[in-house]
Enzyme design. Structure first.
Site, short mmCIF file in Angstrom:
data_model
loop_
_atom_site.label_atom_id
_atom_site.label_comp_id
_atom_site.label_asym_id
_atom_site.label_seq_id
_atom_site.Cartn_x
_atom_site.Cartn_y
_atom_site.Cartn_z
NE ARG A 1 19.39 9.77 -4.58
CZ ARG A 1 18.13 9.85 -4.31
NH1 ARG A 1 17.74 8.49 -4.30
NH2 ARG A 1 17.36 10.77 -4.08
CB SER B 1 -0.74 -0.01 1.32
OG SER B 1 -0.20 0.12 2.30
N GLY B 2 1.92 1.58 -0.72
CA GLY B 2 2.74 2.53 -0.81
C GLY B 2 2.05 2.98 -2.24
N GLY C 1 11.72 14.36 -1.35
CA GLY C 1 12.17 15.23 -2.47
C GLY C 1 11.07 15.52 -3.63
CD GLU D 1 12.46 0.58 -2.77
OE1 GLU D 1 11.68 1.27 -2.43
OE2 GLU D 1 13.66 0.30 -2.54
C1 SIN Z 1 15.38 12.86 -1.44
O1 SIN Z 1 14.30 13.77 -1.26
O2 SIN Z 1 16.45 13.04 -1.48
C2 SIN Z 1 14.94 11.42 -1.84
C3 SIN Z 1 14.15 11.44 -3.15
C4 SIN Z 1 14.47 10.25 -3.74
O3 SIN Z 1 14.90 9.08 -3.47
O4 SIN Z 1 14.36 10.05 -5.17
#
Ligand code: SIN
Length: 527
Positions: free
Chosen positions: A281, A10-11, A48, A366
């Site tokens: 990242r 349930s995401g 984000g 995910e």
């Molecule tokens: C974040 O706000 O840095 C995470 C956003 C993401 O995982 O895409």
């Protein structure tokens, strides 16, 4: 119980599938099952935002190129475009939820920037985009009369049926109530896995507790393909805190001007990448690890003290709250941060419609792997992918034929014991130690081999459990060790470094680091 469509998880992916489908097919019965509560998901923690390019071909092409480059050129650009071409329509999807992203003073969407993006394209609701979306979606979901919500129900296996004309199909799932231990089968024309990530395989993660990667095991057990499992993404800036669930300090803060500095207060990213703090990242996380090794330090710092204080308070209220709870005032203090496990780029293999290789089994969010993210996900592409693919799944299953009717399957057990077992908990902690130490940002061949051997021994130990010990705890641990083995095995099989997979033995220039940071058995060690 029998339903038309069964959604597990349930995401944002699960909720969106349910709501979009309920809108398309008011005549369908839909069940959405979650092992926790609707409010408790990783999506709700997303700060984000969502990467949505402007509605023109140039902006789309730039988004495709950024996704490809951040993913270390691992994904197929045509596949990326096939998914991202629907990015702009996500704004239309939001009408169902009455959700409004932040606007700027000129009355247009306020777009921010994060690592790996060549332009501002991330729409957001301050720094709590996930929570705002989940709350809006739950409200909409509860308004649909044809959706049944089943909280505190964990799926322990998928059911299958052989149709002579069609081969194997997934026809539902067996669930255990985490409150009573009762076991129930739910049969459906189509089953959608939206079970989330793998954070709880690690000692610390930005994920909520219980993210054990069980979707991988459920799917694999009935023959679904898994892919790209070695690409485990670490977020560069988790708050430095010894917790299982670590608060995130959003990359958007770097997008709006915060700097990364080391123990000497040096802005170190220029040594690693010309894009500095806004490199993808995988690059920033590795750079931080190298700084930690060089300085023998516990964390680096995110420095936002030069930013406009009013802007900070208005734009980042959640981060302000997180910092305050840790006695840090981000307006005057540097924020101690470390890379933390955050996202799984791999998962249950699907096409760009969310179809697995098993009839009537779909996956999105995910737990799925369309391969959009390649070897390293571009920031804020995950909510986007979840929304696009879940909508496509909803459209597909709205017309799905029924292969479930001939089913007679009944569950082996009527109830599971819910008792905790200290020995299983000890093994659980060891699995987390192994993955954290050996299958993290920097890997070694010896470390991966050791990890695989020890995980096999743990699996054997779990299998020795007596019938009385075969509780729900046992079942969850058995699944957990399997997903840990899938990931380790994939990391062992990849022989060249790419994106989130970095095996130090594959880098000639890393010999110096190897001798400084590995013990006599060749395992990587950083405190
Ligand atoms: C974040 O706000 O840095 C995470 C956003 C993401 O995982 O895409």
């Amino acid at each position: 119980m029998t339903t038309d469509i069964l959604i597990i998880g349930s995401g944002i992916a699960g909720l969106n599938t349910a709501c979009q489908l309920a809108k398309l097919r008011p005549d369908f019965e839909i069940v959405i099952a979650t092992k926790s509560t609707l409010e408790n998901s990783n999506s709700a923690k997303a700060q984000g935002g969502i990467a949505i390019p402007k509605n023109d071909p140039d902006s789309l092409q730039k988004h495709v190129a950024d996704t490809f480059l951040a993913g270390d050129q691992f994904a197929d650009p045509k596949l990326i475009e096939d998914i991202l071409k629907d990015a702009h329509s996500v704004l239309e999807q939001m009408e169902l939820y009455d959700l409004q992203f932040d606007m700027n003073s000129s009355g247009t969407l306020d777009r921010t920037i994060e690592g790996g993006h060549s332009e501002r394209r991330i729409v957001h609701v301050k720094d709590f985009t996930g929570k705002a979306m989940i709350n809006a979606m739950i409200k909409t979901l509860k308004g649909f009369k044809n959706i049944t919500i089943l909280e505190n129900h964990i799926s322990i296996n998928l059911l299958q049926n052989e149709d002579p004309s069609h081969g194997f199909s997934c026809i539902g799932s067996t669930f255990v109530s985490t409150i009573t231990g009762e076991v129930n089968n739910i049969f459906a024309k189509a089953t959608i896995l939206a079970t989330g990530g793998i954070g709880s395989l690690y000692k610390s993660s930005t994920n909520i507790a219980g993210t054990n990667g069980e979707g991988l095991v459920l799917a694999h057990d009935i023959g679904a393909e898994l892919s790209n499992l070695e690409f485990v993404q670490f977020h560069p800036t988790g708050l430095s805190a010894p917790k299982q669930t670590v608060p995130l300090i959003s990359e958007a803060l770097r997008g709006e001007g915060a700097h990364l500095v080391n123990e000497q207060n040096e802005r170190f990213m220029s040594k690693y990448d010309p894009r500095m703090e806004l490199a993808p990242r995988d690059i920033v996380s590795r750079a931080i690890v190298f700084e930690l090794i060089n300085d023998d330090a516990k964390h680096v710092y995110l420095d936002a003290t030069h930013m406009n204080t009013d802007k900070f308070m208005d734009r980042f209220p959640e981060i302000y709250k997180i910092c305050s709870e840790a006695n840090i005032d981000p307006r005057t203090d540097r924020i101690p941060v470390v890379p933390i496990q955050h996202f799984h780029c791999g998962g249950i293999e699907t096409d760009t419609m969310g179809r697995t290789n098993i009839n009537s089994l779909f996956a999105c969010g995910e737990c799925a792997c369309t391969s959009l993210h390649g070897a390293n996900r571009l920031a804020s592409n995950s909510l986007l992918e979840a929304l696009i693919i879940s909508k496509r799944v909803a459209e597909l299953v709205s017309e799905i034929p029924d292969y479930s009717s001939k089913s007679t399957t009944t569950s082996k057990y009527s109830a599971y014991s819910l008792a905790d077992n200290m020995y299983f908990e000890k093994l659980n902690l060891e699995i987390q130690d192994i993955l954290t130490n050996e299958v993290g940002i920097i890997r070694t061949k010896n470390g991966l081999n050791y990890s695989m051997e020890r995980l096999r021994e743990i699996e054997n130990a779990i299998n020795q459990a007596t019938p009385e010990e075969r509780s729900l705890h046992y079942h969850v641990l058995k699944s957990k060790v399997k997903s840990a083995m899938f990931i380790t095995q994939s990391a062992l099989l990849r022989d060249t470094n790419c994106g989130c997979h970095f095996n130090i033995n594959d880098q000639e220039q890393s010999q110096q680091i190897i001798s400084n940071t590995t013990d006599q058995n060749g395992h990587f060690s950083v405190r």
